[in-house]
Design a protein around this motif. Structure first.
Motif, mmCIF file in Angstrom:
data_model
loop_
_atom_site.group_PDB
_atom_site.id
_atom_site.type_symbol
_atom_site.label_atom_id
_atom_site.label_comp_id
_atom_site.label_asym_id
_atom_site.label_seq_id
_atom_site.Cartn_x
_atom_site.Cartn_y
_atom_site.Cartn_z
ATOM 1 N N ASN A 1 0.813 -1.217 0.000
ATOM 2 C CA ASN A 1 0.000 0.000 0.000
ATOM 3 C C ASN A 1 0.848 1.269 0.000
ATOM 4 O OD1 ASN A 1 -1.668 2.135 1.995
ATOM 5 N ND2 ASN A 1 -2.845 1.235 0.330
ATOM 6 N N LYS A 2 1.842 1.343 0.867
ATOM 7 C CA LYS A 2 2.651 2.561 0.972
ATOM 8 C C LYS A 2 3.417 2.848 -0.318
ATOM 9 C CE LYS A 2 3.216 2.632 5.999
ATOM 10 N NZ LYS A 2 4.179 2.587 7.129
ATOM 11 N N VAL A 3 3.972 1.812 -0.924
ATOM 12 C CA VAL A 3 4.744 2.049 -2.147
ATOM 13 C C VAL A 3 3.821 2.424 -3.300
ATOM 14 C CG1 VAL A 3 4.841 -0.294 -3.150
ATOM 15 C CG2 VAL A 3 6.787 1.245 -3.388
ATOM 16 N N SER A 4 2.605 1.890 -3.310
ATOM 17 C CA SER A 4 1.667 2.258 -4.375
ATOM 18 C C SER A 4 1.264 3.719 -4.252
ATOM 19 C CB SER A 4 0.433 1.347 -4.355
ATOM 20 O OG SER A 4 -0.383 1.590 -3.226
ATOM 21 N N ILE A 5 1.104 4.201 -3.031
ATOM 22 C CA ILE A 5 0.786 5.616 -2.810
ATOM 23 C C ILE A 5 1.951 6.501 -3.238
ATOM 24 C CG2 ILE A 5 0.326 7.350 -1.025
ATOM 25 C CD1 ILE A 5 -1.262 5.168 0.466
ATOM 26 N N HIS B 1 5.405 -3.722 -8.190
ATOM 27 C CA HIS B 1 6.130 -3.050 -7.117
ATOM 28 C C HIS B 1 6.291 -3.911 -5.870
ATOM 29 C CE1 HIS B 1 2.086 -2.631 -5.772
ATOM 30 N NE2 HIS B 1 1.814 -1.461 -6.340
ATOM 31 N N ASP B 2 5.794 -5.142 -5.886
ATOM 32 C CA ASP B 2 5.981 -5.997 -4.712
ATOM 33 C C ASP B 2 7.318 -6.728 -4.791
ATOM 34 O OD1 ASP B 2 4.889 -7.623 -6.852
ATOM 35 O OD2 ASP B 2 4.638 -9.230 -5.390
ATOM 36 N N THR B 3 7.791 -7.175 -3.636
ATOM 37 C CA THR B 3 9.053 -7.910 -3.565
ATOM 38 C C THR B 3 8.854 -9.205 -2.784
ATOM 39 O OG1 THR B 3 9.846 -7.024 -1.443
ATOM 40 C CG2 THR B 3 10.264 -5.681 -3.414
ATOM 41 N N VAL B 4 9.823 -10.084 -2.884
ATOM 42 C CA VAL B 4 9.881 -11.243 -1.998
ATOM 43 C C VAL B 4 10.375 -10.768 -0.636
ATOM 44 C CG1 VAL B 4 10.321 -12.864 -3.878
ATOM 45 C CG2 VAL B 4 12.248 -11.769 -2.718
ATOM 46 N N LYS B 5 10.286 -11.641 0.358
ATOM 47 C CA LYS B 5 10.875 -11.324 1.660
ATOM 48 C C LYS B 5 12.398 -11.411 1.537
ATOM 49 C CE LYS B 5 6.970 -13.131 4.324
ATOM 50 N NZ LYS B 5 6.519 -14.139 5.314
ATOM 51 N N PRO B 6 13.134 -10.558 2.235
ATOM 52 C CA PRO B 6 14.597 -10.629 2.137
ATOM 53 C C PRO B 6 15.122 -11.892 2.798
ATOM 54 C CG PRO B 6 13.951 -9.057 3.827
ATOM 55 C CD PRO B 6 12.686 -9.481 3.142
ATOM 56 N N GLY B 7 16.059 -12.545 2.146
ATOM 57 C CA GLY B 7 16.690 -13.715 2.736
ATOM 58 C C GLY B 7 17.811 -13.303 3.681
#
Length: 360
Positions: A31-35, A77-83
């Motif tokens: 949500n925040k990155v889309s805004i 704009h989504d990412t995977v969780k950081p390893g």
């Protein structure tokens, strides 16, 4: 809108990418990155539509003919969780040696996001284009989620061509493998291991897996090669002295365009004893005619074409698509993921060169 200064757009693209990296956007938390991206587009006067965490807008400098063709520019704009093993903070953009921008999602697919946004803004500032242009920056690509690009496709109107921004080193993927995931359960009967009673579900699963290991698919694609199958997970048994009545395993199938998903599923179910449950049926392989005008234009300006083994939102799009974006897929989902600033500069130029004088 007057013609936008391209050099200013490029500088803004880097600053926008830094902001995107600094705004955590793991799948379902975008949500925040889309805004952030929506606010940037508002600065250029675009009316932005939203559904869930997906945003989209379109140009208005196109011919209003009834038969106008539409091009979709899309990235996620989504990412995977950081390893583990990150040296830097994955949620804090770090610039190394002036050209290397490190951060989660920098390569997959932040660089393509900002490059497509810059391309869209620039093309929208030109005189009349011979096509309608839609820009969508969407969610849940990394998990093939229901609330990603699939949820907005009906609202975009008729689309004739899609350009999907994923790290391809700005080469054009004209085909992409699809994905089928099958959850399988072998069923037996419990018994005491000391008495050697019962029906061992693990042995049933092993027989099925051995068959699957030897299974081959003979239809070879010129661009994607053979369809492949692997068993990637297995679980069975509750304790050492009980014959297990359940053994589950997972099948991962990467498909080419020469097989229908239903055909492959039917073929496998007829040959194994385990019960199968399909996770999804919509992640199809993608293929565009090599003589499509966008492919011919790409080749004309010196861009290589290839078949991609990795899955993207192309699989959900029921129209002609290519996959083309900034960065290298080898870096995706790795610790200290990065993109080169020079790659973004060049990527914007290539996108514009491909589309500026394009016509169907």
């Amino acid at each position: 809108m007057s013609i936008v200064n391209l050099q200013i757009l490029k500088k803004e693209a880097i600053q926008l990418l830094i902001q995107i990296i600094n705004t955590p956007s793991i799948s379902k938390q975008e949500n925040k990155v889309s805004i952030l991206i929506e606010d940037y587009l508002h600065q250029y006067g675009f009316y932005v539509k939203r559904k869930f965490n997906n945003i989209w807008t379109e140009n208005n400098n196109y011919s209003k003919k009834k038969d106008i063709q539409t091009i979709l520019l899309n990235s996620h704009h989504d990412t995977v969780k950081p390893g583990k093993n990150w040296i830097t903070d994955p949620f804090s953009a770090t610039i190394k040696q002036e050209d290397q921008l490190i951060g989660l999602g920098s390569n997959d697919a932040g660089a393509s996001v900002v490059s497509l946004i810059s391309t869209f803004i620039y093309l929208s500032s030109l005189s009349e284009l011979p096509y309608r242009l839609v820009l969508s920056i969407t969610a849940e690509e990394e998990i093939s989620g229901n609330l990603g690009v699939r949820s907005i496709l009906p609202e975009l109107g008729s689309i004739n061509l899609g350009i999907v921004g994923e790290p391809t080193k700005m080469q054009v993927a004209i085909a992409e493998k699809g994905l089928i995931v099958l959850d399988c359960i072998a069923e037996g009967k419990t018994g005491h291991s000391a008495r050697n009673t019962g029906i061992n579900a693990i042995y049933i699963a092993i027989r099925d897996i051995e068959y699957l290991r030897s299974l081959s698919f003979d239809r070879k694609s010129d661009f994607l090669g053979f369809t492949t199958l692997n068993v990637t997970q297995i679980q069975g048994g509750i304790q050492h002295n009980v014959i297990p009545d359940i053994c589950s395993f997972v099948i991962d199938i990467r498909t080419n365009e020469l097989y229908e998903n239903e055909e492959l599923i039917d073929m496998i179910q007829k040959k194994i004893h385990s019960k199968m449950k399909l996770r999804s049926l919509h992640l199809n392989s993608s293929f565009i005619n090599p003589m499509h005008p966008i492919v011919l234009k790409a080749k004309f300006i010196g861009i290589n074409t290839y078949g991609s083994p990795t899955l993207s939102d192309q699989s959900t799009m029921p129209f002609s698509t290519i996959k083309m974006g900034v960065g290298d897929s080898v870096r995706s989902h790795t610790p200290n993921e990065y993109v080169l600033i020079s790659e973004i500069m060049e990527g914007i130029d290539i996108y514009i060169c491909l589309l500026k004088d394009f016509n169907f």
